[in-house]
Design a protein around this motif. Sequence first.
Motif, mmCIF file in Angstrom:
data_model
loop_
_atom_site.group_PDB
_atom_site.id
_atom_site.type_symbol
_atom_site.label_atom_id
_atom_site.label_comp_id
_atom_site.label_asym_id
_atom_site.label_seq_id
_atom_site.Cartn_x
_atom_site.Cartn_y
_atom_site.Cartn_z
ATOM 1 N N UNK A 39 29.439 47.051 -33.519
ATOM 2 C CA UNK A 39 30.120 47.051 -32.217
ATOM 3 C C UNK A 39 29.799 48.310 -31.427
ATOM 4 N N UNK A 40 29.769 49.442 -32.096
ATOM 5 C CA UNK A 40 29.446 50.695 -31.412
ATOM 6 C C UNK A 40 28.007 50.693 -30.904
ATOM 7 N N UNK A 41 27.105 50.147 -31.692
ATOM 8 C CA UNK A 41 25.712 50.074 -31.257
ATOM 9 C C UNK A 41 25.591 49.162 -30.044
ATOM 10 N N UNK A 42 26.222 47.998 -30.118
ATOM 11 C CA UNK A 42 26.180 47.082 -28.976
ATOM 12 C C UNK A 42 26.762 47.730 -27.723
ATOM 13 N N UNK A 43 27.849 48.463 -27.885
ATOM 14 C CA UNK A 43 28.445 49.143 -26.732
ATOM 15 C C UNK A 43 27.500 50.170 -26.138
ATOM 16 N N UNK A 53 32.462 40.521 -29.586
ATOM 17 C CA UNK A 53 32.380 39.570 -30.700
ATOM 18 C C UNK A 53 32.473 40.279 -32.046
ATOM 19 N N UNK A 54 31.848 41.438 -32.138
ATOM 20 C CA UNK A 54 31.924 42.206 -33.383
ATOM 21 C C UNK A 54 33.355 42.661 -33.642
ATOM 22 N N UNK A 55 34.029 43.144 -32.597
ATOM 23 C CA UNK A 55 35.426 43.547 -32.755
ATOM 24 C C UNK A 55 36.318 42.353 -33.102
ATOM 25 N N UNK A 56 36.050 41.207 -32.519
ATOM 26 C CA UNK A 56 36.817 40.003 -32.842
ATOM 27 C C UNK A 56 36.617 39.606 -34.299
ATOM 28 N N UNK A 57 35.421 39.791 -34.801
ATOM 29 C CA UNK A 57 35.147 39.494 -36.205
ATOM 30 C C UNK A 57 35.975 40.389 -37.108
ATOM 31 N N UNK A 58 36.109 41.645 -36.739
ATOM 32 C CA UNK A 58 36.941 42.556 -37.531
ATOM 33 C C UNK A 58 38.376 42.067 -37.546
ATOM 34 N N UNK A 59 38.885 41.680 -36.395
ATOM 35 C CA UNK A 59 40.273 41.216 -36.304
ATOM 36 C C UNK A 59 40.474 39.950 -37.132
ATOM 37 N N UNK A 65 42.570 45.776 -42.236
ATOM 38 C CA UNK A 65 41.705 46.955 -42.275
ATOM 39 C C UNK A 65 42.217 48.052 -41.352
ATOM 40 N N UNK A 66 41.835 49.259 -41.661
ATOM 41 C CA UNK A 66 42.179 50.385 -40.793
ATOM 42 C C UNK A 66 41.503 50.227 -39.433
ATOM 43 N N UNK A 67 40.379 49.511 -39.379
ATOM 44 C CA UNK A 67 39.634 49.313 -38.132
ATOM 45 C C UNK A 67 40.249 48.222 -37.257
ATOM 46 N N UNK A 68 41.121 47.399 -37.799
ATOM 47 C CA UNK A 68 41.685 46.291 -37.025
ATOM 48 C C UNK A 68 42.465 46.804 -35.811
ATOM 49 N N UNK A 69 43.185 47.892 -35.978
ATOM 50 C CA UNK A 69 43.934 48.462 -34.841
ATOM 51 C C UNK A 69 42.978 48.937 -33.756
ATOM 52 N N UNK A 70 41.894 49.564 -34.151
ATOM 53 C CA UNK A 70 40.912 50.042 -33.177
ATOM 54 C C UNK A 70 40.211 48.883 -32.482
ATOM 55 N N UNK A 71 39.956 47.821 -33.245
ATOM 56 C CA UNK A 71 39.266 46.662 -32.679
ATOM 57 C C UNK A 71 40.149 46.011 -31.640
#
Length: 71
Positions: A39-43, A53-59, A65-71
Amino acid sequence: RAEFLRFQNLNNHALSLLDSLTKAYPTHALDDDIWVSKARIFSSMKQFEQAAKAYETIIEKHSQSIWADDA
């Protein structure tokens, strides 16, 4: 290694490496970290739909995950 490629602005190589990791180890504990990196690379490439889409996949796949809040 993918983060180093990203640092060198070799984003397509970094994405290829990250894709190969998710294919080789689909249930690995680092899967959420891989999606965040993608997601960071795409951004950074201004491909915001792909990043979303990458962030949605994390959710969806890693809601605890700890990353779900950030996503």
